[in-house]
Design an enzyme around this catalytic site. Structure first.
Site, short mmCIF file in Angstrom:
data_model
loop_
_atom_site.label_atom_id
_atom_site.label_comp_id
_atom_site.label_asym_id
_atom_site.label_seq_id
_atom_site.Cartn_x
_atom_site.Cartn_y
_atom_site.Cartn_z
N ASP A 73 -8.24 -2.41 4.86
CA ASP A 73 -8.44 -1.21 5.67
C ASP A 73 -8.26 0.08 4.88
O ASP A 73 -8.76 1.14 5.29
CB ASP A 73 -7.46 -1.20 6.85
N VAL A 77 -12.18 -6.58 0.94
CA VAL A 77 -11.77 -5.18 1.08
C VAL A 77 -10.92 -5.06 2.33
O VAL A 77 -11.28 -5.60 3.39
CB VAL A 77 -13.03 -4.28 1.17
N THR A 79 0.85 -1.19 0.00
CA THR A 79 0.00 0.00 0.00
C THR A 79 0.88 1.24 0.00
O THR A 79 2.04 1.15 0.38
CB THR A 79 -0.82 0.02 1.32
N GLY A 132 0.01 -3.02 5.75
CA GLY A 132 0.09 -4.34 6.37
C GLY A 132 -1.28 -4.98 6.42
O GLY A 132 -2.18 -4.59 5.67
N GLY A 170 -4.67 -5.50 6.77
CA GLY A 170 -5.75 -4.54 7.00
C GLY A 170 -6.81 -5.03 7.96
O GLY A 170 -7.41 -4.22 8.71
N1 ASP Z 1 -3.47 -2.73 4.32
C1 ASP Z 1 -3.70 -3.22 2.99
C2 ASP Z 1 -4.84 -4.19 2.99
O1 ASP Z 1 -4.99 -4.93 3.95
C3 ASP Z 1 -2.56 -3.89 2.37
C4 ASP Z 1 -1.18 -3.41 2.72
O2 ASP Z 1 -1.00 -2.38 3.27
O3 ASP Z 1 -0.19 -4.05 2.45
O4 ASP Z 1 -5.52 -4.27 2.00
#
Ligand code: ASP
Length: 379
Positions: free
Chosen positions: A254, A252, A223, A275, A277
């Site tokens: 976070d 979906v 992200t 990370g 979510g």
């Molecule tokens: N937080 C994002 C999600 O869970 C993915 C990520 O940040 O790596 O979709």
């Protein structure tokens, strides 16, 4: 390269095009004058713009807008648009790793502090610049959140170009993942036959094979959150992602959830996350961080508080917590940045996880404060 995360892989590829410092840092051997700023030592300054480390090379673009007196949300969206457009960052936008059916599905959100508005989109297919799409939802409708097919049609009506978001690189990794997970694939993932199959897909390219094996063994997330404060103290933020690789279509994370992956209060500051979510959604991480800063915590302390809540959800059981990684990033109204990671680092023995800060002089990497001082190879 087996234990590398794709974030590191991407940052390594930045080294040649942007700064030798980023490359040396990730090799764990920065000379003192290139060491990342210690998070606590990053002073408050305005204007300022921060992002996750994969935005390092794009922060200049946002700072230019802030210096000219431009809007904080325009600055943040300009930064993440560079990363969404980049086919080599497979965590965001064009070239993102797809869902289990081979379709890239994107999530994004924005919050505009001075006007107290928000916009977000989730599970959007075939539209690359979803942060700008979330901004368009905010500006052109009286809704906050649009999802799936409706969001795609809204994008087309607003003049966004439709395109296939799967690059040849991410399509090949998806093919290798599919072979590993197919009921009809008899030889099994660790078999010599499967490895041969993957070698053939990547024309014997060792780096690509090792990377594909890594993201297949540990489906990654990825992200870019970006937060900006201007000279007057106005604040905005955005977060954009292709989410969890190989997700069930419709999952979906976070990133598009206002109050989790993105949160702004113009009186206080901004927060974002990368990370896993699901862990952030369960504690409303972005909102938690804003409220902690309102009560006087520094951005770094507020991020650690959010991580503490996630740890408590698992009774601080490190074994369970080691199955994932999560980072929080925050910026307060005075222009003080901070970030924290659940684990010290998830890809190498030395060094810390890092995030990117542009304080008006230059874009640099700064350390994330670890909640647990250990390494987690699963990140
Ligand atoms: N937080 C994002 C999600 O869970 C993915 C990520 O940040 O790596 O979709």
């Amino acid at each position: 390269m087996g234990i590398w995360s794709r974030r590191k892989f991407f940052l390594m590829s930045l080294a040649s095009s942007f700064t030798a410092g980023a490359g040396k840092l990730l090799a764990g051997s920065l000379p003192a004058n290139e060491a990342p700023l210690r998070a606590a030592a990053v002073p408050g300054t305005r204007p300022i713009i921060i992002s996750s480390a994969n935005g390092l090379h794009a922060l200049d673009k946002g700072m230019d807008i802030l210096r000219k007196g431009g809007d904080t949300l325009d600055a943040a969206v300009a930064v993440v648009t560079v990363v969404e457009d980049d086919p080599n960052d497979d965590s965001v936008g064009f070239g993102g790793l797809p869902n289990e059916e081979g379709e890239v599905e994107l999530d994004a959100s924005v919050m505009h502090g001075p006007t107290h508005r928000a916009g977000s989109v989730a599970a959007v297919r075939r539209i690359k610049n979803v942060a700008r799409l979330a901004q368009t939802v905010m500006q052109e409708t009286n809704h906050v959140m649009m999802v799936g097919e409706g969001a795609r049609r809204f994008a087309v009506a607003e003049g966004f170009e439709e395109m296939n978001l799967l690059t040849e690189h991410s399509r090949k990794i998806w093919l290798a993942w599919k072979a590993s997970s197919s009921m009809n694939w008899r030889p099994g993932v660790d078999s010599p036959e499967w490895k041969e199959h993957v070698r053939a897909i990547f024309d014997e390219d060792e780096a690509k094979i090792a990377y594909a094996e890594r993201v297949i063994a540990h489906p990654p997330t990825g992200t870019i959150p970006c937060m900006a404060v201007d000279e007057k103290g106005d604040i905005s933020a955005t977060t954009t992602t292709s989410g969890l690789a190989w997700k069930i279509p419709g999952r979906v994370g976070d990133s598009p959830i206002i109050g989790a992956g993105c949160c702004v209060d113009n009186e206080v500051g901004a927060a974002g996350s990368t990370g896993k979510g699901e862990e952030n959604i369960k504690i409303s991480g972005g909102h938690t961080i804003i409220e902690m800063m309102r009560r006087g915590k520094s951005p770094e302390e507020a991020c650690l508080e959010a991580l503490g809540r996630i740890a408590r959800n698992y009774n601080n059981d490190k074994k369970k917590l080691s199955t994932f990684h999560i980072f929080f990033y925050a910026l307060n109204k005075d222009g003080v940045p901070g970030a924290a990671s659940l684990w010290r680092n998830h890809y190498e023995e030395k060094g810390h996880s890092v995030y990117a800060v542009h304080d008006g002089t230059q874009a640099r990497l700064a350390e994330c404060k670890p909640f647990f001082d250990e390494i987690n190879a699963h990140g």
